[in-house]
Motif scaffolding. Sequence first.
Motif, PDB file in Angstrom:
ATOM      1  N   ARG A 182       1.617  35.378  16.535  1.00 57.76           N
ATOM      2  CA  ARG A 182       2.273  34.272  15.831  1.00 57.76           C
ATOM      3  C   ARG A 182       2.097  32.952  16.593  1.00 57.76           C
ATOM      4  O   ARG A 182       1.796  31.920  16.002  1.00 57.76           O
ATOM      5  CB  ARG A 182       3.760  34.582  15.642  1.00 57.76           C
ATOM      6  N   ALA A 223      -1.473  31.858  16.177  1.00 62.90           N
ATOM      7  CA  ALA A 223      -1.695  31.299  14.836  1.00 62.90           C
ATOM      8  C   ALA A 223      -1.226  29.853  14.777  1.00 62.90           C
ATOM      9  O   ALA A 223      -1.926  28.977  14.261  1.00 62.90           O
ATOM     10  CB  ALA A 223      -0.976  32.140  13.783  1.00 62.90           C
ATOM     11  N   LEU A 239      -3.114  27.985  11.902  1.00 64.18           N
ATOM     12  CA  LEU A 239      -3.180  28.946  10.802  1.00 64.18           C
ATOM     13  C   LEU A 239      -1.771  29.346  10.388  1.00 64.18           C
ATOM     14  O   LEU A 239      -0.913  29.572  11.237  1.00 64.18           O
ATOM     15  CB  LEU A 239      -3.967  30.192  11.209  1.00 64.18           C
ATOM     16  N   THR A 266      -0.618  35.150  10.121  1.00 68.73           N
ATOM     17  CA  THR A 266      -0.949  35.947  11.299  1.00 68.73           C
ATOM     18  C   THR A 266      -2.041  36.961  10.961  1.00 68.73           C
ATOM     19  O   THR A 266      -2.784  37.368  11.846  1.00 68.73           O
ATOM     20  CB  THR A 266       0.276  36.682  11.859  1.00 68.73           C
ATOM     21  N   SER A 268      -4.708  36.358   9.375  1.00 68.19           N
ATOM     22  CA  SER A 268      -5.982  35.684   9.638  1.00 68.19           C
ATOM     23  C   SER A 268      -6.348  35.805  11.113  1.00 68.19           C
ATOM     24  O   SER A 268      -7.508  36.024  11.461  1.00 68.19           O
ATOM     25  CB  SER A 268      -5.903  34.202   9.267  1.00 68.19           C
ATOM     26  N   VAL A 269      -5.350  35.675  11.978  1.00 65.23           N
ATOM     27  CA  VAL A 269      -5.592  35.812  13.416  1.00 65.23           C
ATOM     28  C   VAL A 269      -5.967  37.252  13.742  1.00 65.23           C
ATOM     29  O   VAL A 269      -6.914  37.495  14.494  1.00 65.23           O
ATOM     30  CB  VAL A 269      -4.367  35.357  14.235  1.00 65.23           C
TER      31      VAL A 269
END
Length: 71
Positions: free
Chosen positions: A28, A31, A36, A39, A41-42
């Motif tokens: 988090r 991100a 972003l 999370t 996507s990370v």
Amino acid sequence: MTLSDRQLRIMRSAREWIAEYGEAPTVRELARAVGLASTSSVHYQLARLREQGIAVETRGRRSARCPYCGH
């Protein structure tokens, strides 16, 4: 091995976080650091980096499960 801009930002942000705070960031925090909202996507980018042999350390929440039996 070609890294995307997002992957490079994640790697740099994690490195800078460790240098500043002395510990790895959570997913988090990572991100937020790279801008972003998700999370997931990370997590996706971290998995792609691992596939290329690049491990980016993150700090996770402690699980209430037993590390030996999973209960």
